[in-house]
Design a protein around this motif. Sequence first.
Motif, PDB file in Angstrom:
ATOM      1  N   LEU B  66       0.836  -1.205   0.000  1.00  0.00           N
ATOM      2  CA  LEU B  66       0.000   0.000   0.000  1.00  0.00           C
ATOM      3  C   LEU B  66       0.870   1.254   0.000  1.00  0.00           C
ATOM      4  O   LEU B  66       0.581   2.233  -0.695  1.00  0.00           O
ATOM      5  N   LYS B  67       1.984   1.186   0.727  1.00  0.00           N
ATOM      6  CA  LYS B  67       2.897   2.337   0.734  1.00  0.00           C
ATOM      7  C   LYS B  67       3.408   2.635  -0.672  1.00  0.00           C
ATOM      8  O   LYS B  67       3.415   3.777  -1.130  1.00  0.00           O
ATOM      9  N   LYS B  68       3.840   1.579  -1.344  1.00  0.00           N
ATOM     10  CA  LYS B  68       4.357   1.771  -2.718  1.00  0.00           C
ATOM     11  C   LYS B  68       3.286   2.373  -3.613  1.00  0.00           C
ATOM     12  O   LYS B  68       3.546   3.272  -4.406  1.00  0.00           O
ATOM     13  N   GLN B  69       2.051   1.873  -3.470  1.00  0.00           N
ATOM     14  CA  GLN B  69       0.979   2.363  -4.332  1.00  0.00           C
ATOM     15  C   GLN B  69       0.663   3.830  -4.036  1.00  0.00           C
ATOM     16  O   GLN B  69       0.444   4.618  -4.957  1.00  0.00           O
ATOM     17  N   LEU B  70       0.673   4.192  -2.760  1.00  0.00           N
ATOM     18  CA  LEU B  70       0.390   5.598  -2.413  1.00  0.00           C
ATOM     19  C   LEU B  70       1.499   6.506  -2.919  1.00  0.00           C
ATOM     20  O   LEU B  70       1.242   7.617  -3.405  1.00  0.00           O
ATOM     21  N   LEU B  71       2.754   6.035  -2.830  1.00  0.00           N
ATOM     22  CA  LEU B  71       3.869   6.848  -3.335  1.00  0.00           C
ATOM     23  C   LEU B  71       3.728   7.072  -4.830  1.00  0.00           C
ATOM     24  O   LEU B  71       4.001   8.155  -5.339  1.00  0.00           O
ATOM     25  N   THR B  72       3.266   6.039  -5.549  1.00  0.00           N
ATOM     26  CA  THR B  72       3.086   6.176  -7.004  1.00  0.00           C
ATOM     27  C   THR B  72       1.955   7.140  -7.308  1.00  0.00           C
ATOM     28  O   THR B  72       2.085   8.030  -8.140  1.00  0.00           O
ATOM     29  N   ILE B  73       0.829   6.998  -6.594  1.00  0.00           N
ATOM     30  CA  ILE B  73      -0.325   7.899  -6.812  1.00  0.00           C
ATOM     31  C   ILE B  73       0.075   9.345  -6.570  1.00  0.00           C
ATOM     32  O   ILE B  73      -0.281  10.237  -7.340  1.00  0.00           O
ATOM     33  N   LEU B  74       0.853   9.584  -5.523  1.00  0.00           N
ATOM     34  CA  LEU B  74       1.252  10.963  -5.174  1.00  0.00           C
ATOM     35  C   LEU B  74       2.463  11.414  -5.976  1.00  0.00           C
ATOM     36  O   LEU B  74       2.968  12.502  -5.763  1.00  0.00           O
ATOM     37  N   LYS B  75       2.945  10.565  -6.884  1.00  0.00           N
ATOM     38  CA  LYS B  75       4.131  10.875  -7.691  1.00  0.00           C
ATOM     39  C   LYS B  75       5.357  11.097  -6.809  1.00  0.00           C
ATOM     40  O   LYS B  75       6.301  11.768  -7.201  1.00  0.00           O
ATOM     41  N   LEU B  76       5.345  10.523  -5.618  1.00  0.00           N
ATOM     42  CA  LEU B  76       6.496  10.677  -4.726  1.00  0.00           C
ATOM     43  C   LEU B  76       7.521   9.582  -4.982  1.00  0.00           C
ATOM     44  O   LEU B  76       8.514   9.474  -4.284  1.00  0.00           O
ATOM     45  N   ASP B  77       7.261   8.749  -5.992  1.00  0.00           N
ATOM     46  CA  ASP B  77       8.287   7.763  -6.364  1.00  0.00           C
ATOM     47  C   ASP B  77       9.236   8.372  -7.384  1.00  0.00           C
ATOM     48  O   ASP B  77      10.140   7.722  -7.858  1.00  0.00           O
ATOM     49  N   GLN B  78       8.961   9.645  -7.756  1.00  0.00           N
ATOM     50  CA  GLN B  78       9.901  10.362  -8.640  1.00  0.00           C
ATOM     51  C   GLN B  78      10.405  11.571  -7.859  1.00  0.00           C
ATOM     52  O   GLN B  78       9.876  11.909  -6.827  1.00  0.00           O
ATOM     53  N   ASP B  79      11.382  12.242  -8.414  1.00  0.00           N
ATOM     54  CA  ASP B  79      11.920  13.433  -7.793  1.00  0.00           C
ATOM     55  C   ASP B  79      10.925  14.584  -7.928  1.00  0.00           C
ATOM     56  O   ASP B  79      10.527  14.902  -9.021  1.00  0.00           O
ATOM     57  N   VAL B  80      10.511  15.181  -6.796  1.00  0.00           N
ATOM     58  CA  VAL B  80       9.619  16.337  -6.853  1.00  0.00           C
ATOM     59  C   VAL B  80      10.409  17.549  -6.369  1.00  0.00           C
ATOM     60  O   VAL B  80      10.911  17.535  -5.243  1.00  0.00           O
ATOM     61  N   LYS B  81      10.545  18.557  -7.208  1.00  0.00           N
ATOM     62  CA  LYS B  81      11.391  19.705  -6.865  1.00  0.00           C
ATOM     63  C   LYS B  81      10.570  20.914  -6.454  1.00  0.00           C
ATOM     64  O   LYS B  81       9.579  21.255  -7.101  1.00  0.00           O
ATOM     65  N   ILE B  82      11.050  21.560  -5.388  1.00  0.00           N
ATOM     66  CA  ILE B  82      10.304  22.638  -4.740  1.00  0.00           C
ATOM     67  C   ILE B  82      11.157  23.900  -4.670  1.00  0.00           C
ATOM     68  O   ILE B  82      12.365  23.817  -4.431  1.00  0.00           O
ATOM     69  N   ALA B  83      10.523  25.064  -4.870  1.00  0.00           N
ATOM     70  CA  ALA B  83      11.196  26.359  -4.663  1.00  0.00           C
ATOM     71  C   ALA B  83      10.583  27.031  -3.452  1.00  0.00           C
ATOM     72  O   ALA B  83       9.383  26.919  -3.211  1.00  0.00           O
TER      73      ALA B  83
END
Lengths: 211, 211
Positions: B66-83
């Motif tokens: 479930l953790k893996k699936q939630l990370l994929t849904i939230l796109k947190l399995d890729q690099d998310v860049k913030i300013a």
Amino acid sequence: KVPDVVVRRLPMYLRALDNLENAGLSIVSSKELGDVTGTSPTQVRKDLTIFGGFGKQGVGYKISTLKKQLLTILKLDQDVKIAIVGLGRMGKAIIHYNAYKRDSGQRNSGYKNLTIEAGFDIDEEVLKQGPFDSVPAYHVNMLKDVIVKSGIKIAVLTVPAEAAQKMADICIEAGVKAFLNFSPATLIVPENVRVSNADVTVSLQSLAFYA
Amino acid sequence: KVPDVVVRRLPMYLRALDNLENAGLSIVSSKELGDVTGTSPTQVRKDLTIFGGFGKQGVGYKISTLKKQLLTILKLDQDVKIAIVGLGRMGKAIIHYNAYKRDSGQRNSGYKNLTIEAGFDIDEEVLKQGPFDSVPAYHVNMLKDVIVKSGIKIAVLTVPAEAAQKMADICIEAGVKAFLNFSPATLIVPENVRVSNADVTVSLQSLAFYA
Ligand SMILES: NC(=O)c1ccc[n+]([C@@H]2O[C@H](COP(=O)([O-])OP(=O)(O)OC[C@H]3O[C@@H](n4cnc5c(N)ncnc54)[C@H](O)[C@@H]3O)[C@@H](O)[C@H]2O)c1
Ligand SMILES: NC(=O)c1ccc[n+]([C@@H]2O[C@H](COP(=O)([O-])OP(=O)(O)OC[C@H]3O[C@@H](n4cnc5c(N)ncnc54)[C@H](O)[C@@H]3O)[C@@H](O)[C@H]2O)c1
């Protein structure tokens, strides 16, 4: 016992009612209220029924009446006193923001009775810079005395993780009933004390969905 | 279109799954997941069904899956860049907190891919103090260039109210899709851009209920 998720929605309804009133409206439907707060009309009706309903079927809610009722439910029709424990970046930013909101004259229900009564820190250098936006700064040794004397019921914890539990224990002994905890520490508190954990990372994680 | 209130719950489920995994569990029921996040088992099942269900009736959810699936849904399995736009008290506090969370080694899913890529300010005195916790500090003139070059998709606005809209416009032109807005200004953005407004006073107002 009212579910906390419902309690958290009430200030959002209040904010939405302020904005609608500012726009010149005097009646609002559960659909409109649902739209501006990201919930459904059914959810709005369900939430408000817990406290007595208030609206008329098919007519909607009178904005001024609903506002008064929400202020009473949230106890924002009385003076609510807050302590800020930790006067670093976050603590001072929150004090400054609260002063801005109060002084900006926006028709914001619930602000005028939400008073930051006192700030606390352990660092003499920080205390010398006080008061901050007319909030007096005390040494943490005075935490218990000031909380008891002023009747403070809410504490914002903006201290490092290792200091949070100890500061919370002192606050509870002095009569604090609710915490807004910014520290990464998980607080252990008695049943009758409420803890709301602020976490900017949770907001950022949900925004990743839209990136 | 997934309702935003559902999207906001997903990181809370993720946080709860981390804590349960840290406690040595490998399966979780929708009831347990509901309890730790203040929602009901029905709400948990409804939320997860939007994305495909995942659990087995009567057995519950496998935490690691479930953790893996939630990370994929939230796109947190890729690099998310913030300013971070505005390197005053709030901006610096958020950078420091994010570094603490990343370095503290807590099993926190979704942190390691959430990167604060760059900070921006208008005040040379502030810029001289950079980088902050290894986040480089740029003048606001560079905002567009750096956002485009780094592929930044999320911006945190910790600037004064009068600067917020202009900074948001530049970010949007450069490709930002979502904002965490701390300023008191109401941002006007195109349909496809998401704004989440942080407001510490809303949390304080709901805590008044418990005071
Ligand atoms: N939850 C979030 O989203 C979030 C965001 C930013 C920061 N934080 C957290 O908020 C806290 C404050 O962050 P900051 O950037 O303001 O830190 P900071 O270092 O600028 O401020 C901390 C202040 O606490 C004071 N202090 C230390 N021990 C104390 C004690 N026992 N009693 C009273 N004061 C004490 C220090 O003197 C300092 O002034 C940290 O725990 C940080 O991790 C959380
Ligand atoms: N929503 C909330 O709960 C909450 C809480 C605290 C503060 N705030 C708000 O967050 C914002 C920041 O608060 P703070 O206490 O950190 O203020 P601050 O004055 O400490 O920091 C503001 C920073 O923005 C910089 N700045 C000004 N104009 C800029 C521009 N055009 N581009 C880039 N940087 C610019 C300044 O140089 C300064 O460093 C304010 O708008 C404040 O009202 C909101």
